[in-house]
Scaffold this active site. Structure first.
Site, PDB file in Angstrom:
ATOM      1  N   ASP A 154       0.841  -1.194   0.000  1.00  0.00           N
ATOM      2  CA  ASP A 154       0.000   0.000   0.000  1.00  0.00           C
ATOM      3  C   ASP A 154       0.879   1.249   0.000  1.00  0.00           C
ATOM      4  O   ASP A 154       1.983   1.227  -0.553  1.00  0.00           O
ATOM      5  CB  ASP A 154      -0.935  -0.031   1.215  1.00  0.00           C
ATOM      6  CG  ASP A 154      -2.292   0.596   0.923  1.00  0.00           C
ATOM      7  OD1 ASP A 154      -2.325   1.818   0.688  1.00  0.00           O
ATOM      8  OD2 ASP A 154      -3.312  -0.123   0.923  1.00  0.00           O
ATOM      9  N   HIS A 223      -3.791   5.978   3.451  1.00  0.00           N
ATOM     10  CA  HIS A 223      -4.499   4.791   2.977  1.00  0.00           C
ATOM     11  C   HIS A 223      -3.911   3.509   3.563  1.00  0.00           C
ATOM     12  O   HIS A 223      -4.624   2.647   4.078  1.00  0.00           O
ATOM     13  CB  HIS A 223      -4.453   4.758   1.453  1.00  0.00           C
ATOM     14  CG  HIS A 223      -5.340   3.739   0.816  1.00  0.00           C
ATOM     15  ND1 HIS A 223      -4.933   2.458   0.564  1.00  0.00           N
ATOM     16  CD2 HIS A 223      -6.612   3.830   0.360  1.00  0.00           C
ATOM     17  CE1 HIS A 223      -5.916   1.793  -0.029  1.00  0.00           C
ATOM     18  NE2 HIS A 223      -6.947   2.603  -0.163  1.00  0.00           N
ATOM     19  N   SER A 534     -11.312  -0.875  -0.577  1.00  0.00           N
ATOM     20  CA  SER A 534     -10.018  -0.835   0.111  1.00  0.00           C
ATOM     21  C   SER A 534     -10.176  -1.131   1.597  1.00  0.00           C
ATOM     22  O   SER A 534      -9.306  -1.739   2.218  1.00  0.00           O
ATOM     23  CB  SER A 534      -9.374   0.547  -0.033  1.00  0.00           C
ATOM     24  OG  SER A 534      -8.776   0.704  -1.281  1.00  0.00           O
TER      25      SER A 534
END
Length: 584
Positions: A154, A223, A534
């Site tokens: 990520d 994220h 996600s």
């Protein structure tokens, strides 16, 4: 973030323009012999040498034959894949790539493509209490995924977050072969008994994306941190987003270890080359689970090799629903995850100038320094259209804008929110077919109220404005948190991509749905609410870790089968699960 729709730090318009200007896959490079070069991935199949150095040498021998120069061969290679599979990423002309594909030892040569990376209540909703981690499906296991290693590919991680506290952990498992790669703002002490390894992959990434990030595993996007803490975060009491969704924030496998592979940069730039390098290292390092919250359009051979090595791979299904055949990551050997709602909502009271009260949904809060004037009635403005070309020039200072959107029209949401914020406005009320929309523009909405209402409530607002004898007025209260059966759940989110897979139409995809709407998890030293597949994928990764701890000898296929065949197909009222869609 989120499929990085879930954690963009600026408006989508700016993001799209940046990508159009900077997309690495289309940048021209001049080769010595003439012609522009692009990044290509050459796949050679299984590793044929025991020593990784011999694998690398074989790659350069192959390229030297092609390029007629050892120096040019060394200069052209960006990554060597030498642990889990054999291959390399290199800068080549189109003709060179075609010639390379004709070599008998080469299986395929493909351009490197661009990829984008796609909690308190959610684990309780799934029946996994943090004090009694077991569930009926997991037969009372309370290990918390002890010593299972989850690899997260990520945007990196924020190690100082309370979600990655390693208090009470034993030594790093002896089977771990990874490393803690130091960088600009990351030292060896940033790894711990919780975050046991960290790597980053910047080769082949344009400087423009690196300049907004740091050359280290540190996550300046948010994220990756959000996803890692959802899968394996330690329990943190009284976590919330400015008082909303308050509770114990934790991952599914609270005792699992985390290995970080930063392959995405800036606002979310990554490509096939960086992802394959991360997968190759993860295979070598000894991860048990790979959580991958991003979308790819083509089948990744790296994932196949990871599964062959006993690693369970969990992929996000994409945020392009509700249209059919939009699901990403359709490889049958991986677990592809859809996003669903949980039984939590954030009702927001709206009071019209006529004293009529209606309810929307938002994550609106008032900061500590907000003035009393910010809580009163404001003028309600209705433009002819909230399209930027028409909206431009509308005075919104101190006022609240009312917009009607098409379902899932994130452009209008992002652009008009930014316009109101830049223009000194107080907020925006969006009316659309469903309030089932991920709140992906939190940064755009900072300091203003972004409220969603359905079309029926939107008609009431419009009717009030038509009947108002003077300037229409409206007051928006801060959101509250509601949980329980008053909220229809679970329900597949409208934005969640649907099957069948365009690449494998005979394979049912997505495989499973998991919480992915308004999920609270770590972001830097605080907590944020994000949405997207996600957020759903690391929920499944956490469950996989619990199963691995309970059944260490189970294959990836067995684990996938156990998850899919025991999933609920009805909601809390015993009715078949619904999926958000477009009006007929």
């Amino acid at each position: 973030m989120g499929l990085l729709q879930s954690s963009s730090s600026s408006s989508r318009v700016a993001w799209v323009l940046l990508l159009l200007l900077l997309c690495f896959c289309e940048l021209p490079f001049r080769a010595h012999g003439g012609g522009s070069r692009k990044l290509y991935i050459a796949y050679l199949g299984h590793v044929k040498h025991d020593d990784p150095n011999d694998v690398v040498a074989s790659h350069h021998d192959l390229l030297t034959t092609l390029l007629q120069s050892k120096e040019e061969s060394l200069a052209s290679v960006v990554y060597n894949y030498k642990h889990g599979f054999s291959g390399f990423a290199a800068m080549l002309t189109t003709e060179q790539a075609k010639e390379l594909a004709e070599f008998p030892e080469v299986i395929s040569v493909q351009p490197s493509k661009r990829h984008t990376p796609t909690t308190t209540r959610s684990w309780d909703f799934l029946g996994l209490n943090h004090q009694m981690m077991g569930s009926d499906m997991l037969h009372g296991s309370n290990s918390g995924g002890e010593d299972v290693i989850i690899g997260v590919i990520d945007t990196g991680i924020w190690p100082e977050s309370r979600s990655f506290n390693d208090a009470g952990y034993g030594p790093v498992p002896s089977r771990w072969k990874g490393k803690c790669q130091v960088g600009h703002d990351w030292g060896s002490t940033n790894c711990s008994r919780k975050i046991i390894g960290a790597r980053f992959y910047s080769a082949g990434v344009p400087d423009q994306f690196l300049e907004t990030d740091s050359l280290s595993p540190r996550d300046h996007n948010g994220h990756g941190t959000h996803c890692a803490s959802t899968a394996a975060g330690s329990a943190v009491e009284a976590a919330s987003f400015h008082g909303l969704a308050k509770g114990v924030a934790r991952g599914g496998a609270t005792r699992a270890r985390i290995a970080v592979y930063k392959s995405f940069w800036g606002l979310g730039f990554g490509n096939t080359a960086t992802v394959l390098a991360a997968i190759d290292d993860a295979i070598h390092d000894g991860v048990d689970v790979l959580s991958m919250s991003f979308g790819v359009d083509e089948n990744s051979f790296g994932v196949l090799h990871a599964v062959q090595k006993g690693i369970t791979v969990v992929y996000a299904g994409g945020n392009e629903g509700p249209r059919p055949q939009t699901v990403r990551n359709g490889a049958p050997w991986a677990i592809t995850v859809a996003a669903s709602k949980i039984d939590r909502s954030f009702p927001t009271m709206i009071t019209l100038g006529s004293k009529q009260q209606i309810v929307g949904q938002s994550l609106y809060y008032r900061g500590k320094n907000s003035s009393k004037s910010s809580s009163g009635f404001k003028v309600l403005v209705v433009p002819v259209s909230c399209d930027m070309e028409i909206l431009n020039g509308t005075d919104v200072k101190g006022q609240i804008l009312f917009c009607t959107m098409q379902p899932g029209d994130q452009d209008v949401f992002q652009q008009s929110s930014q316009y109101v914020r830049d223009g000194g406005g107080s907020g925006v009320i969006f009316a659309q077919y469903t309030t089932d929309l991920s709140f992906t523009a939190l940064d755009v909405c900072k300091g203003i109220a972004c409220v969603l209402v359905d079309l029926d409530i939107g008609k009431k607002i419009a009717s009030y404005m038509d009947d108002a004898s003077s300037s229409p007025m409206v007051k928006i209260e801060p959101a509250r948190t509601i949980t329980g059966k008053e909220t229809l759940a679970p329900k597949v989110a409208m934005f969640s991509s649907r099957g069948p897979s365009p690449d494998y139409p005979a394979i049912i995809k997505p495989d499973i749905a998991a919480p992915g709407v308004n999920i609270l998890a770590a972001k830097e030293n605080s907590y944020a609410i994000l949405s997207g597949t996600s957020m759903a994928a690391p929920h499944v990764a956490g469950v996989v870790a619990l199963l691995k701890a309970l059944h260490p000898n189970w294959s990836s296929a067995a684990i996938k089968s156990a998850i899919v065949t025991t999933a609920h197909t009805t909601d809390e009222h015993g009715m078949p699960l619904l999926a958000g869609g477009l009006p007929r």
